[in-house]
Write a protein that holds these residues in place. Structure first.
Motif, mmCIF file in Angstrom:
data_model
loop_
_atom_site.group_PDB
_atom_site.id
_atom_site.type_symbol
_atom_site.label_atom_id
_atom_site.label_comp_id
_atom_site.label_asym_id
_atom_site.label_seq_id
_atom_site.Cartn_x
_atom_site.Cartn_y
_atom_site.Cartn_z
ATOM 1 N N UNK A 249 0.848 -1.184 0.000
ATOM 2 C CA UNK A 249 0.000 0.000 0.000
ATOM 3 C C UNK A 249 0.892 1.244 0.000
ATOM 4 N N UNK A 250 0.354 2.428 -0.304
ATOM 5 C CA UNK A 250 1.172 3.645 -0.300
ATOM 6 C C UNK A 250 1.883 3.836 1.037
ATOM 7 N N UNK A 251 3.171 4.136 0.953
ATOM 8 C CA UNK A 251 3.970 4.337 2.148
ATOM 9 C C UNK A 251 4.556 3.076 2.742
ATOM 10 N N UNK A 252 4.223 1.915 2.183
ATOM 11 C CA UNK A 252 4.737 0.645 2.702
ATOM 12 C C UNK A 252 6.230 0.506 2.428
ATOM 13 N N UNK A 253 6.864 -0.385 3.178
ATOM 14 C CA UNK A 253 8.308 -0.596 3.097
ATOM 15 C C UNK A 253 8.635 -1.880 2.355
ATOM 16 N N UNK A 254 9.646 -1.816 1.484
ATOM 17 C CA UNK A 254 10.272 -3.024 0.968
ATOM 18 C C UNK A 254 11.679 -3.071 1.540
ATOM 19 N N UNK A 255 12.116 -4.254 1.988
ATOM 20 C CA UNK A 255 13.447 -4.435 2.567
ATOM 21 C C UNK A 255 14.071 -5.684 1.969
ATOM 22 N N UNK A 256 15.256 -5.523 1.374
ATOM 23 C CA UNK A 256 15.892 -6.606 0.627
ATOM 24 C C UNK A 256 17.327 -6.788 1.102
ATOM 25 N N UNK A 257 17.670 -8.011 1.465
ATOM 26 C CA UNK A 257 19.060 -8.320 1.813
ATOM 27 C C UNK A 257 19.868 -8.520 0.541
ATOM 28 N N UNK A 258 21.179 -8.212 0.616
ATOM 29 C CA UNK A 258 22.023 -8.330 -0.572
ATOM 30 C C UNK A 258 23.493 -8.402 -0.186
ATOM 31 N N UNK A 259 24.342 -8.577 -1.181
ATOM 32 C CA UNK A 259 25.777 -8.586 -0.960
ATOM 33 C C UNK A 259 26.295 -7.191 -0.647
ATOM 34 N N UNK A 260 27.462 -7.127 -0.028
ATOM 35 C CA UNK A 260 27.959 -5.847 0.478
ATOM 36 C C UNK A 260 28.275 -4.836 -0.619
ATOM 37 N N UNK A 261 28.443 -5.262 -1.858
ATOM 38 C CA UNK A 261 28.761 -4.323 -2.944
ATOM 39 C C UNK A 261 27.557 -4.006 -3.829
ATOM 40 N N UNK A 262 26.358 -4.466 -3.457
ATOM 41 C CA UNK A 262 25.205 -4.337 -4.349
ATOM 42 C C UNK A 262 24.232 -3.229 -3.971
ATOM 43 N N UNK A 263 24.495 -2.513 -2.904
ATOM 44 C CA UNK A 263 23.549 -1.504 -2.442
ATOM 45 C C UNK A 263 23.217 -0.456 -3.484
ATOM 46 N N UNK A 264 24.230 0.120 -4.124
ATOM 47 C CA UNK A 264 24.001 1.188 -5.102
ATOM 48 C C UNK A 264 23.162 0.684 -6.270
ATOM 49 N N UNK A 265 23.475 -0.515 -6.772
ATOM 50 C CA UNK A 265 22.724 -1.060 -7.904
ATOM 51 C C UNK A 265 21.263 -1.310 -7.528
ATOM 52 N N UNK A 266 21.026 -1.772 -6.312
ATOM 53 C CA UNK A 266 19.650 -2.049 -5.892
ATOM 54 C C UNK A 266 18.885 -0.750 -5.653
ATOM 55 N N UNK A 267 19.531 0.249 -5.094
ATOM 56 C CA UNK A 267 18.861 1.543 -4.948
ATOM 57 C C UNK A 267 18.444 2.094 -6.308
ATOM 58 N N UNK A 268 19.324 1.986 -7.270
ATOM 59 C CA UNK A 268 19.021 2.460 -8.628
ATOM 60 C C UNK A 268 17.868 1.670 -9.233
ATOM 61 N N UNK A 269 17.889 0.371 -9.041
ATOM 62 C CA UNK A 269 16.830 -0.507 -9.551
ATOM 63 C C UNK A 269 15.476 -0.127 -8.937
ATOM 64 N N UNK A 270 15.449 0.078 -7.639
ATOM 65 C CA UNK A 270 14.185 0.396 -6.961
ATOM 66 C C UNK A 270 13.638 1.747 -7.413
ATOM 67 N N UNK A 271 14.506 2.732 -7.554
ATOM 68 C CA UNK A 271 14.057 4.048 -8.020
ATOM 69 C C UNK A 271 13.489 3.950 -9.433
ATOM 70 N N UNK A 272 14.158 3.176 -10.282
ATOM 71 C CA UNK A 272 13.680 3.001 -11.648
ATOM 72 C C UNK A 272 12.306 2.344 -11.684
ATOM 73 N N UNK A 273 12.014 1.494 -10.705
ATOM 74 C CA UNK A 273 10.713 0.833 -10.631
ATOM 75 C C UNK A 273 9.630 1.725 -10.041
ATOM 76 N N UNK A 274 10.033 2.850 -9.446
ATOM 77 C CA UNK A 274 9.046 3.769 -8.887
ATOM 78 C C UNK A 274 9.052 3.887 -7.381
#
Length: 296
Positions: A249-274
């Motif tokens: 729902x609006x304002x809800x949180x998504x939280x994803x675990x990942x490798x230590x070097x993947x944060x920037x790529x995942x942030x970019x991916x999430x922003x691109x998805x909206x």
């Protein structure tokens, strides 16, 4: 319990057995060899690690049948078989979970992911918020959330047969009334909850296909479906983002675990998805471990 460890025979002492085992495990490259040696002996004797440590201090003897069994298990651990596969259980937060071949062994790092999701559930405006764990594996994340946030409803999806069997056993053992497990593909998970979910959480496979995990316990024993996430390691992360957008729902949180070097790529991916307000959080070892974002 302690009386079970006390013997008057001439066999090896508990202290000597632990010392020999720790030395053997250290030579095999096991990092915390003394701890593993103590935990294996506690498993053999069906007592607590504290009882084993006390027996070692007292100089208790170890009878031959127990010593033989112990040496067998130490040899398995020296081959780098995970300790949790040998004992059949893994601690996770306040839970003891059943694990073995075919399911990813929950790691302490994932407790950071759980705490972030739990904080969001506790802060949710709804008196009965909904959380969804996509790719639950052993059920560790979902069951931790369900038992630590009993006011929430927690749903867990798994699409690997072997992992689902372990998750089903753990759900039955824990018996959380507010937790639901489903064998379903992540892309089609829980359509009846579209737009109603406060927290979507996932520890997906994120190792790039060409990468080789450093630890033999991971490389040889964790199921490939729980490790490898495509050429860049983010194929399942992309699916988690898409499914979470549908569920949240609006304002809800998504939280994803990942490798230590993947944060920037995942942030970019999430922003691109909206998604908005992406942020990457460190685990207790000060490594980037979890990226979160908010539903627009």
């Amino acid at each position: 319990m302690d009386a079970d460890l006390t013997h008057t025979s001439q066999h090896k002492t508990v202290a000597g057995a632990i010392s020999d085992a720790a030395e053997h495990l250290a030579r095999a490259g096991v990092l915390d060899s003394r701890r593993d040696a103590e935990l294996l002996l506690a498993h053999v004797l069906a007592v607590s690690p504290g009882a084993v440590q006390a027996a070692a201090v007292r100089g208790d003897a170890l009878e031959e049948p127990s010593d033989a069994h112990y040496r067998e298990l130490v040899a398995r651990r020296a081959s780098r078989e995970p300790l949790q596969h040998i004992t059949g259980s893994a601690p996770f937060r306040h839970l003891e979970l059943r694990v073995g071949p075919g399911v990813f062994v929950p790691r302490p790092e994932t407790e950071t992911l759980v705490q972030i999701a739990l904080d969001a559930l506790l802060a949710a405006a709804s008196p009965s918020p909904i959380a969804i764990d996509l790719g639950t594996g052993s059920g560790a994340i979902a069951l931790a959330l369900a038992t630590e946030a009993p006011h929430a409803r927690v749903f867990a999806a798994e699409n690997a047969v072997d992992a689902f069997v372990w998750a089903k056993e753990n759900f039955a053992r824990v018996g959380a009334h507010n937790a639901t497990l489903a064998f379903i593909d992540l892309a089609r998970a829980f359509p009846d909850l579209d737009g109603k979910v406060s927290v979507v959480v996932s520890n997906p496979p994120y190792v790039p296909d060409a990468a080789v995990p450093r630890d033999p316990e991971v490389r040889w024993f964790d199921p490939p479906t729980a490790l490898y996430g495509g050429e860049d390691g983010l194929d399942v992360v992309r699916q988690v983002s898409a499914t979470a957008l549908r569920l949240a729902h609006p304002g809800a949180l998504v939280a994803i675990e990942h490798g230590e070097s993947q944060g920037a790529a995942i942030r970019e991916l999430l922003v691109a998805d909206g998604w908005r307000a992406p942020a990457t959080h460190m685990d207790l070892t000060r490594r980037d471990r979890v990226t979160t974002a908010l539903h627009p």
